[in-house]
Design an enzyme around this catalytic site. Structure first.
Site, PDB file in Angstrom:
ATOM      1  N   LYS A 284      -9.528  -3.433 -14.421  1.00  0.00           N
ATOM      2  CA  LYS A 284     -10.484  -3.272 -13.500  1.00  0.00           C
ATOM      3  C   LYS A 284     -11.680  -2.633 -14.217  1.00  0.00           C
ATOM      4  O   LYS A 284     -11.519  -1.772 -14.769  1.00  0.00           O
ATOM      5  CB  LYS A 284     -10.079  -2.516 -12.484  1.00  0.00           C
ATOM      6  CG  LYS A 284     -11.019  -2.248 -11.163  1.00  0.00           C
ATOM      7  CD  LYS A 284     -10.196  -1.647 -10.040  1.00  0.00           C
ATOM      8  CE  LYS A 284     -11.238  -1.468  -8.724  1.00  0.00           C
ATOM      9  NZ  LYS A 284     -10.432  -0.767  -7.525  1.00  0.00           N
TER      10      LYS A 284
ATOM     11  N   SER B  49     -10.665  -2.853  -3.087  1.00  0.00           N
ATOM     12  CA  SER B  49     -11.917  -3.086  -4.067  1.00  0.00           C
ATOM     13  C   SER B  49     -11.490  -4.088  -5.430  1.00  0.00           C
ATOM     14  O   SER B  49     -12.290  -4.260  -6.150  1.00  0.00           O
ATOM     15  CB  SER B  49     -12.402  -1.680  -4.223  1.00  0.00           C
ATOM     16  OG  SER B  49     -11.401  -0.953  -4.987  1.00  0.00           O
TER      17      SER B  49
ATOM     18  N   SER C 185      -6.823  -0.109  -2.320  1.00  0.00           N
ATOM     19  CA  SER C 185      -7.667  -1.086  -3.160  1.00  0.00           C
ATOM     20  C   SER C 185      -6.658  -1.837  -3.996  1.00  0.00           C
ATOM     21  O   SER C 185      -7.122  -2.776  -4.694  1.00  0.00           O
ATOM     22  CB  SER C 185      -8.494  -0.589  -3.937  1.00  0.00           C
ATOM     23  OG  SER C 185      -9.947  -0.250  -3.090  1.00  0.00           O
TER      24      SER C 185
HETATM   25  N1  GLN Z   1     -11.340   0.020   1.284  1.00  0.00           N
HETATM   26  C1  GLN Z   1     -11.318   1.469   0.971  1.00  0.00           C
HETATM   27  C2  GLN Z   1     -12.695   1.840   0.900  1.00  0.00           C
HETATM   28  O1  GLN Z   1     -13.615   1.034   1.004  1.00  0.00           O
HETATM   29  C3  GLN Z   1     -10.410   1.921  -0.138  1.00  0.00           C
HETATM   30  C4  GLN Z   1     -10.950   1.551  -1.626  1.00  0.00           C
HETATM   31  C5  GLN Z   1     -10.153   1.747  -2.673  1.00  0.00           C
HETATM   32  O2  GLN Z   1      -8.948   2.114  -2.276  1.00  0.00           O
HETATM   33  N2  GLN Z   1     -11.018   1.870  -3.667  1.00  0.00           N
HETATM   34  O3  GLN Z   1     -12.839   2.971   0.698  1.00  0.00           O
END
Ligand code: GLN
Length: 478
Positions: A79, A154, A178
């Protein structure tokens, strides 16, 4: 192509039997990327030279008959919020568009030591903020099962690369879901270990008390093996745990007779898509057949988890992102007249809308007049959520639920409404609030042939049990 569809365990066998070479496997992976990634958008950049060099070392080791680390030679996507010397590490943000890492994250160092070819840097929502990967400053990621749908976020690029056979495994980060959400939407396995199990050193921080790095893979065995490769204490991360890591591979294939499973009532209530519900019910029946006992449990405070998360996570993000000011890293505005203008223009031009929204929310929650009303309250409630889980875990070994109430949604369909987007994470967020290990494993498809994920949450530090439970289900339904 058949080669790329194999799991890491199967590819390893071929490597050891000298039926393929690591260089071939890496090159095949790049061919697939060349063919497909223009459509999918999983990668921000490729690190081919370095990957092939690693693969060559693997082949030399095999030729000499030397022992090979568990994941050596297996193509991996990293990532793009994890540092890797000499590669661009952008967090999919314009503010870091041309930032080249001067050091390796601890996970990157471990991947290199274990001779894992890092194929490239995977796309994500800007600074890991999002649930659909539509917040990348560069390009969206498309779901390999249906190009009109989101891959989840994400870590959308990490999940899509594995689902599209553009990598065999990958690493993502999980702050509120995410890893698990994109794993669920893309039909693969994704695992968030206990907070502190994997070093965050070199991971671009989003919300430091919630962030955790973890693996994606096509099989449960693959994520267990990759987890063992990256887990462990690190002196460079003061929140990493100085507790020995259980060898989860030893118990992975044991049966689950007598395992006590709690089904989270609130996460199968209204609003859950019918196909998702049916698949979860099939998983529950399968677990019963495998000898587990099933019990419905209630977590009454779960409904507050999104509210708590969006105060804690944005507060921490507003503080973490203060370092991007045009002085130390990345982008700097071209035409500022004085220092203050340089700061404000750099940040106004460098950050995307969602990131700005979070910085404003977080700054507000931390401001002196509102700190007690929001931030402190949220932290207190976070403790109460943990108490809820502790009570339930006194009676059961693991908890299960859908990873998400729905399957992957259409690109663009939730963009206009940030709250609808935030609700996507209702099932995943609480594991981050309490630091617990949790994974998503495929358990079926909806009527549109989009994958459905089962979430398994474990007690803190009990990664072994959730991986064993996931492995048993995988074997029973495949
Ligand atoms: N979808 C969540 C957010 O927007 C979690 C994102 C994540 O786990 N990095 O913060």
């Amino acid at each position: 192509m058949e080669l790329l569809k194999k799991t890491a365990t199967e590819q390893r066998k071929l490597l050891l039997n000298k039926e393929i070479s690591a260089v071939e496997l890496t090159e095949e992976t790049y061919k697939q990327i060349e063919k497909l990634d223009e459509k999918i958008g999983a990668y921000n950049s490729l690190t081919k030279e370095q990957a092939l060099e690693t693969a060559k070392k693997v082949d030399e080791k095999i030729a000499k008959g030397e022992e090979l680390p568990l994941m050596a030679g297996i193509p991996l996507a990293l990532k793009d919020n994890m540092n890797m010397i000499g590669s661009k590490t952008t967090a999919s943000s314009k503010i870091l568009e041309n930032f080249v890492s001067p050091y390796d994250a601890t996970v990157t160092k471990k991947l290199k030591e274990n001779l894992i070819p890092i194929i490239g840097k995977a796309n994500l929502d800007e600074f890991a903020m999002g649930s659909s990967n539509e917040n990348s400053a560069f390009k969206i990621v498309r779901n390999p099962h249906n190009l009109n749908k989101v891959p989840g976020g994400s870590s959308g690029g990490s999940a899509a690369s594995v689902a599209a056979y553009e990598a065999t495994v990958s690493l993502g980060s999980d702050t509120g879901g995410s890893i698990r959400l994109p794993a669920s939407f893309c039909g693969i396995n994704g695992f968030k270990p206990t907070y502190g199990r994997v070093s965050r050193y070199g991971l671009i921080a989003f919300a430091s008390s919630l962030d955790q790095i973890g693996p994606f893979g096509r099989s449960v065995e693959d994520i267990a093996n990759l987890y063992m490769t990256i887990a462990g204490w690190d002196e460079k991360d003061s929140t990493s745990l100085k507790i020995e890591v259980d060898d989860v591979t030893k118990t992975l294939k044991d049966d689950i007779k007598g395992l006590k499973i709690g089904v989270i009532k609130e996460l199968l209530a209204e609003g859950v898509n019918e196909d998702v519900r049916k698949s979860i019910e099939v998983a529950i029946e399968t677990y019963k057949k495998l000898g587990a006992t099933i019990k419905e449990v209630s977590l009454p405070l779960l409904k507050y988890s999104i509210g708590i998360y969006y105060i804690v996570a944005t507060a921490e993000a507003s503080s973490n992102l203060a370092r991007f000011d045009g002085v130390k890293y990345g982008y700097r505005t071209k035409d500022a007249q004085n220092l203050l203008e340089m700061y404000t223009k750099t940040r106004a031009e460098g950050f995307g809308d969602e990131v700005k929204r979070r910085i404003m929310l977080g700054t507000y929650a931390l401001s002196s007049g509102y700190y007690d009303a929001y931030y402190k309250k949220a932290q207190q409630l976070r403790r109460l959520v943990k108490n809820d889980f502790d009570t339930v875990f006194a009676d059961v070994d693991i908890l299960i639920s859908p990873t998400c109430p729905t399957t992957a949604f259409d690109i663009g369909s939730r963009n206009e409404d940030p709250l609808a987007m935030y609700l996507t994470d209702i099932a995943t967020i609480s594991a981050n609030l309490i630091g617990a290990p949790a994974l998503s494993t495929p358990c079926g498809y909806d009527s549109e042939k989009m994958p459905i994920g089962l979430q398994i949450i474990g007690k803190n530090l009990d990664e072994a049990t959730i991986l064993r439970a996931a492995y048993n289900l995988e074997q029973a339904i495949k």
